[in-house]
Write an enzyme that holds these catalytic residues in place. Structure first.
Site, PDB file in Angstrom:
ATOM      1  N   ASP A  71       0.921  -1.481   0.032  1.00  9.88           N
ATOM      2  CA  ASP A  71       0.533   0.077  -0.218  1.00  9.88           C
ATOM      3  C   ASP A  71       1.022   1.357   0.257  1.00  9.88           C
ATOM      4  OD1 ASP A  71      -2.548   1.763   0.477  1.00  9.88           O
ATOM      5  OD2 ASP A  71      -1.869   1.870   2.837  1.00  9.88           O
TER       6      ASP A  71
ATOM      7  N   THR B 152      -0.062   5.282   1.043  1.00 11.99           N
ATOM      8  CA  THR B 152      -0.199   5.902   2.834  1.00 11.99           C
ATOM      9  C   THR B 152      -0.558   4.871   3.693  1.00 11.99           C
ATOM     10  OG1 THR B 152      -1.461   6.637   0.905  1.00 11.99           O
ATOM     11  CG2 THR B 152      -2.008   7.322   3.421  1.00 11.99           C
TER      12      THR B 152
ATOM     13  N   ASN C 203      -8.936  -0.659   4.487  1.00 11.65           N
ATOM     14  CA  ASN C 203      -8.755  -1.392   2.923  1.00 11.65           C
ATOM     15  C   ASN C 203      -7.283  -2.050   2.669  1.00 11.65           C
ATOM     16  OD1 ASN C 203      -7.042   0.819   3.592  1.00 11.65           O
ATOM     17  ND2 ASN C 203      -6.537   1.391   1.681  1.00 11.65           N
ATOM     18  N   ASP C 204      -6.915  -2.657   3.496  1.00  6.84           N
ATOM     19  CA  ASP C 204      -6.166  -3.504   2.899  1.00  6.84           C
ATOM     20  C   ASP C 204      -5.800  -5.236   3.533  1.00  6.84           C
ATOM     21  OD1 ASP C 204      -3.900  -1.144   2.248  1.00  6.84           O
ATOM     22  OD2 ASP C 204      -3.749  -0.955   3.515  1.00  6.84           O
TER      23      ASP C 204
ATOM     24  N   LYS D  74      -7.338  -5.286  -5.197  1.00  6.91           N
ATOM     25  CA  LYS D  74      -5.903  -5.436  -4.468  1.00  6.91           C
ATOM     26  C   LYS D  74      -5.744  -6.744  -4.571  1.00  6.91           C
ATOM     27  CE  LYS D  74      -5.020  -0.648  -2.418  1.00  6.91           C
ATOM     28  NZ  LYS D  74      -4.581   0.073  -0.861  1.00  6.91           N
TER      29      LYS D  74
END
Length: 1184
Positions: free
Chosen positions: A540, A542, A926-927, A903
């Site tokens: 990722d 950020t 979100n990861d 992803k």
């Protein structure tokens, strides 16, 4: 009749069921009232009730007409039936049935209609529940309509509010655990061997020698599982027994008093005498009962205090804050550490009677079927107004419910107190539905060893058949085959799994105790070896490569740009603008000098507009600390950075609640704004906006900020936005476009009406609301400015990425950010080499465009690809295999505007296509899907919370720790486990070869060479410690491993454990086993006992020497294990007279014969190893 003559009666009967409904009869009434009305009066009263019932059911139909079509039909069909049903009860009461009211005067219309409402509530709402309307709705529909104080029968239809994280119960524990163990080929093989010993014809030696090792492994595993599940059970019991206060109806003897005191509130009686009567009884307050969390049911009203964990999903009805807001912490739900604001339902927040009146409310809550999405909720709350109850006209008020009205289970109330209405319990709560149980990850090494075990099994079977065949298949040959299979069972050593599992524990402990990577946690202890075989790293951006620490660096206004070093000029201009404005308000006359500076003042007023918009258009809340300082709370660090910047230039946010914002100007005065609407940022909309009204002038402003891609079409046409956005992105800044629109009161009122109509829809609500905002507000905004916020890089990111790239790891950066920013970060982090060509692929629409881009990439594999999410999806949809084939050859890929699902899809595709090990690293919620889709998931404990860290296999505190985790710990873990596994297989093979030679010489008889203690001792006390000490071996020191990452590249080829090395060890085992056995037989003594003692002693010494030959770097524990093991063996000889003739063992004959055997078996291998190290040295040995 005048007002004072009206007798004041209690509205509710004294006796009431637990759910709060009136019983239809009261057999134990000591003082029944006689109804002295005439038949005409009774008929009039009945007619009034009939009209009231019809009106009531019609009103409820209206209240629910916002719901689903089937529900509307149901109400329409049932209205007559309900009226008749209800009148049947009331008429029976009127005809002198003992069910008359305690307080008499049943003819009072207000009381009759109240009774009607109670009866209707208990029956209609019961039938209006979607779960009970089997005729009109399918059983699969889990949407629900819950009345206040629902009957227990309705509550029992929903799941119990029980937290259950246990994997097993008393019945499933043994079957499930045993299945999990025996699905491995290893354990299944040993189970069959152990069971065969209960067949007399197959019995060889002691049963315990076959059963004990397997039983030990199973007991250890089952004990660990049982302990883990017991701990889970304790946590579950603690959570389920946590006490909560629920509101309950007041007891019968107090209800009359409560109703009396309520009557002024409910009926708004203006007469002073009545008011005196109504307040003659003190307010008893709400009645509460303490219940465990597991006893909470749908429809319960729960009272929550500060720091209480929310036990189930509930609608927020009231808060202690007058504005109706409260803050919750959601870190356990979505991993985000910031506080979230929640809003109480306005209809219940505004009740003057507090919790007491909420308890006695008439109404119902409609909630859609439970779903996983924590950001969306569709429901309505219908409150049946009691102010017109005396006329039998029940006009319901319907209010929409959204996610901001909800308190999800497992969140924590951060401040104040609140009352919630339970709508989902247990397995239907969002928290439980989002608790995914990801598939158990199995390391590649474990799969390779499982494959080798199958080969060994085939070797064992072949050997058994060959020995029986050489004997001519005489007699019961199939029994002999099985007996040989059992004799050779040590070829597949059960101790291999034990050794490897213990090794993994050692590696995990070494990682967690490494002082150079503090805070690192191993969450999946079965995968340390995988860290040594990574070939693709998906990261990722950020918070992973960058710190997620934002700082406002630039403000661009079209004709002028302010950089970080000119912010004091902004402060000066802003002070001028507010000062001039204050002067204008006081009515000063402009002089010539002032007019001369008009141009500058125009710039000041433009600056004032943009700074004011930035200070208003956000979702930041100032929270005072104990020491008097202010902390800004927001879901986005970008917003906090911008608000801190507005504070630094003089415009300070000093107060904010749900309805207002207060700012302090540079001159010290306050600006008050009312918040009329707030549209928060979402990943789909990529913008946030707010409608505010200035308290002083009444001006209404619509302010919006968002990503340039969406704002470009919303703001007025201009010639500088696109260019300047690109310039800022090249500097690595995150850009936001700010726009403004002035609204008239009429325009806002029209929008408000359209938006409200959309908000009460239960189907297509979000789309309708978005359309209203787009049509009325998001048109022709005045472009005020463009902000640039810097996200600082993580420590040592550049050197870490360079090191990983030199180790042969291909790095992909997957981010939700825009192409320009991602490209800039790729350059600044050295993900892209200095003169490397960067190829951008964006906004692809057709298959021809995709094919052209892929053909270009095929011819230029040394470039870095930068692709946006839309084009990536198109490539995956049209040319999946070709795209993955080409991109996996590139040194670096940057994918922008990626969704979490994309992803994860990329990670899975690389795994499937390349069959290589993929590591994913990220820090946000979100990861999580990407981390779980990888072979190895690494989570960073970051500003976005711990969700990624908790979902990962390994948790680190910063990106740079990944280098040591892979280059040192991963490399060592893989090398050691490969060596350990092969050595344990060699240890089992050598004794089986000796058995085969022994049987072949003694007429192919399936007789055991070593029995009982010797077999147990060989795999445990005589060899285990030295063999296990291989987990401490290192070929190079730590500094060299990090200086020469090329060593890691050598390891990813998988040469440490391959079919080639396996067959080399197989040959070594065959040679040594045959040598020891044949030489022992050549030096055969007169007694069989002597051959056992000679060959077994030679075998143990041979294994100790082999361990010593395999060690590269000696460790203290290795030396101790070798010496102590040898000591134990010598001592044990004295205690095993049935195997060793002591007189012979201490003789010189024994010593020289053993020395000769060991020299023949081990010396050639030492010579071969010495020659190989000179001719073809290993890469690591060249550095030593």
């Amino acid at each position: 009749m005048s007002n004072p003559d009206i007798p004041l009666h209690t509205i509710a009967p004294k006796s009431r069921s637990r759910a709060g409904y009136a019983p239809l009869t009261d057999q134990h009434n000591d003082n029944p009232q006689v109804d002295d009305r005439t038949p005409e009066e009774t008929n009039m009263h009945t007619a009034a009730l009939r009209s009231a019932a019809t009106a009531r059911t019609t009103a409820r139909g209206f209240g629910r007409s916002k719901g689903k079509g089937k529900q509307r039909e149901q109400y329409a069909d049932e209205s007559d039936e309900e009226a008749a049903l209800l009148l049947g009860h009331v008429e029976r009461g009127a005809d002198g049935d003992p069910g008359g009211d305690d307080d008499g005067d049943i003819g009072s219309e207000g009381q009759s209609s109240t009774r009607l409402r109670r009866l209707e509530g208990s029956q209609v709402s019961r039938r209006s529940s979607p779960l009970s309307r089997a005729g009109s709705k399918g059983r699969g529909d889990k949407s629900r309509t819950i009345p206040f104080r629902p009957p227990e029968k309705l509550q029992s239809r929903f799941p119990p509010n029980i937290v259950r994280n246990q994997k097993y119960n008393i019945f499933t524990f043994f079957p499930v655990v045993l299945y999990e163990q025996f699905k491995f080929f290893f354990n299944l093989y040993f189970l069959l061997v152990a069971l065969s010993q209960f067949v007399p014809a197959l019995k060889i030696g002691f049963i315990i020698t076959y059963v004990a090792p397997l039983a030990f492994v199973l007991c250890v595993t089952m004990g660990k599982e049982a302990y883990d599940d017991y701990k889970r059970n304790l946590r579950d019991r603690e959570a389920n027994s946590q006490k909560y206060l629920i509101l309950v109806p007041p007891p019968p003897h107090k209800r009359a008093h409560v109703r009396s005191s309520e009557s002024t509130t409910l009926f708004d009686v203006a007469d002073p005498e009545l008011q005196g009567q109504s307040h003659s009884h003190p307010d008893p307050g709400p009645h509460t009962r303490s219940v465990p969390s597991s006893s909470l049911k749908v429809g319960d009203l729960v009272l929550l205090e500060k720091n209480d964990r929310v036990p189930s999903d509930m609608v927020l009805l009231r808060t202690s804050d007058p504005s109706g807001t409260c803050f919750i912490r959601t870190d356990q739900l979505d991993g985000e550490t910031d506080w979230k604001a929640r809003v109480a339902v306005s209809a219940t927040q505004g009740l003057k009677g507090g919790e007491r009146e909420v308890m006695m409310l008439e109404g119902e809550v409609y909630a859609d079927a439970p779903i996983k999405d924590i950001h969306n909720f569709i429901g309505t709350i219908t409150v049946h107004s009691t102010s017109d109850s005396t006329h039998g006209n029940f006009t319901p008020s319907v209010e929409p419910l959204s996610a901001e009205n909800m308190l999800w289970a497992n969140t924590v109330l951060a401040a104040g107190s609140a009352v919630g209405f339970v709508v989902y319990t247990g397995s239907e709560t969002r928290a439980v539905m989002n608790t995914s149980h990801p598939e158990t990850k199995v390391g590649l090494l474990d799969l390779e060893i499982n494959r080798l075990a199958k080969i060994l099994c085939a070797v064992t079977f072949a050997l058994s058949v060959v020995l029986v065949a050489l004997n001519g298949f005489r007699g019961l040959w199939y029994i002999y085959v099985f007996r040989f299979l059992i004799l050779f069972s040590s070829i597949i050593p059960i101790s291999l799994r034990v050794n490897l599992d213990m090794g993994k524990t050692v590696y995990a402990q070494q990682i967690m105790s490494d002082s150079e990577i503090p805070g690192t946690i191993v969450r999946t202890s079965t995968l340390p070896e995988e860290l040594g075989r990574i070939e693709y790293l998906l990261s990722d951006k950020t918070g992973t490569l960058t710190q997620n620490e934002m700082e406002m660096k630039k403000l661009h206004m079209g004709t002028i740009s302010y950089g970080y070093d000119s912010m004091d000029e902004v402060a000066h201009q802003l002070a001028m603008a507010f000062g001039a404005e204050q002067g204008a308000r006081s009515g000063s006359i402009a002089t010539g000098a002032q007019l001369a500076t008009r141009g500058r003042r125009d710039m000041s007023s433009r600056l004032r507009d943009v700074v004011l918009s930035l200070a208003l258009c956000h979702n930041v809340t100032p929270v005072p600390n104990d020491d008097g300082t202010i902390t800004y709370q927001a879901s986005s660090p970008d917003e906090v950075a911008i608000v801190k910047w507005t504070e630094s230039v003089g415009l300070t946010l000093i107060a904010r609640d749900r309805t207002s914002i207060t700012l302090q100007t540079p001159t010290g005065s306050s600006l008050n704004y009312d918040i009329l609407e707030l549209f928060p940022f979402t990943s789909e909309s990529k913008r946030m906006s707010i409608v505010v009204r200035e308290a002083h002038t009444g001006d209404i402003l619509f302010l919006q900020k968002g990503a340039d891609v969406v704002m470009a079409r919303i703001v007025l046409k201009n010639d500088w936005l696109e260019e300047e956005t690109g310039n800022m992105a090249r500097e690595g800044l995150r850009t936001l476009v700010v726009g403004r629109k002035r609204l008239t009161a009429q325009h806002y009122a029209a929008f408000k009406q359209r938006h409200h109509e959309a908000s009460v829809k239960t189907e297509g609500r979000n789309e309708a609301m978005a359309a209203a905002v787009s049509d009325y507000l998001e048109r022709d905004l005045e472009l005020l400015g463009l902000t640039g916020v810097e996200d600082k890089l993580q420590d040592e990111v550049k050197s870490s990425l360079e090191l990983l790239r030199n180790a042969g790891i291909k790095i992909w950066m997957l981010t939700g950010d825009k192409i320009e920013t991602a490209r800039c970060i790729a350059i600044s982090t050295k993900l892209v080499a200095r003169n490397q060509y960067i190829h951008e692929v964006a906004k692809l629409k057709t298959s021809d465009q995709v094919r052209d881009e892929l053909e270009f990439l095929q011819s230029k594999l040394d470039c870095c690809l930068v692709i946006d999410g839309e084009s990536l999806q198109l490539c995956l949809n049209l040319y999946k295999n070709e795209f993955i084939e080409i991109t996996t050859k590139l040194s670096a890929v940057v994918a922008c505007r990626c969704s979490p699902t994309q992803k994860a899809d990329v990670a899975r595709l690389i795994r499937q296509y390349t069959k290589k090990r993929v590591c994913c690293i990220g820090d946000g919620g979100n990861d999580v899907s990407m981390i779980q889709a990888a072979d190895v998931g690494v989570g960073i404990v970051g500003k976005e919370g711990k969700q990624a860290s908790l979902a990962a296999d390994f948790s680190v505190t910063q990106f740079s720790y990944l280098t040591k985790l892979l280059m040192w710990h991963g490399r060592n873990s893989y090398r050691r486990s490969a060596k350990l596994a092969q050595f344990v297989i060699h240890r089992g093979l050598i004794i089986s070869v000796m058995q085969a030679v022994f049987s072949a010489i003694f007429y192919f008889a399936p007789i055991a060479l070593y029995q009982g203690w010797l077999m147990i001792g060989y795999a445990t006390i005589y060899t285990m410690a030295p063999v296990f000490s291989l987990v401490l071996d290192t070929d190079v020191n730590e500094d060299l491993a990090l200086i020469y990452p090329e060593l890691y590249k050598e390891l990813t080829k998988g040469r440490a454990l391959s079919y080639k090395t396996f067959f080399q060890w197989l040959m070594i085992s065959v040679y040594q086993g045959a040598a020891i056995m044949l030489v022992s037989l050549v030096l055969f003594e007169t007694e069989f006992l002597n051959i056992v003692s000679i060959s077994f002693t030679s075998l143990v010494l041979n294994e100790l020497i082999m361990v010593a030959l395999e060690i590269t770097t000696w460790h203290t524990y290795m030396v101790i294990s070798e010496v102590v093991t040898l000591f134990f063996y010598v001592i044990s000889i004295a205690f095993l007279p049935e195997y060793f003739d002591l007189e012979f063992v201490v003789s010189t004959r024994f010593a020289w014969k053993v020395a000769v055997i060991v020299a023949i078996s081990a010396l050639p291998l030492y010579v071969i190893k010495l020659i190989r190290s000179r001719i073809t040295p290993t890469v690591s040995s060249k550095l030593l």
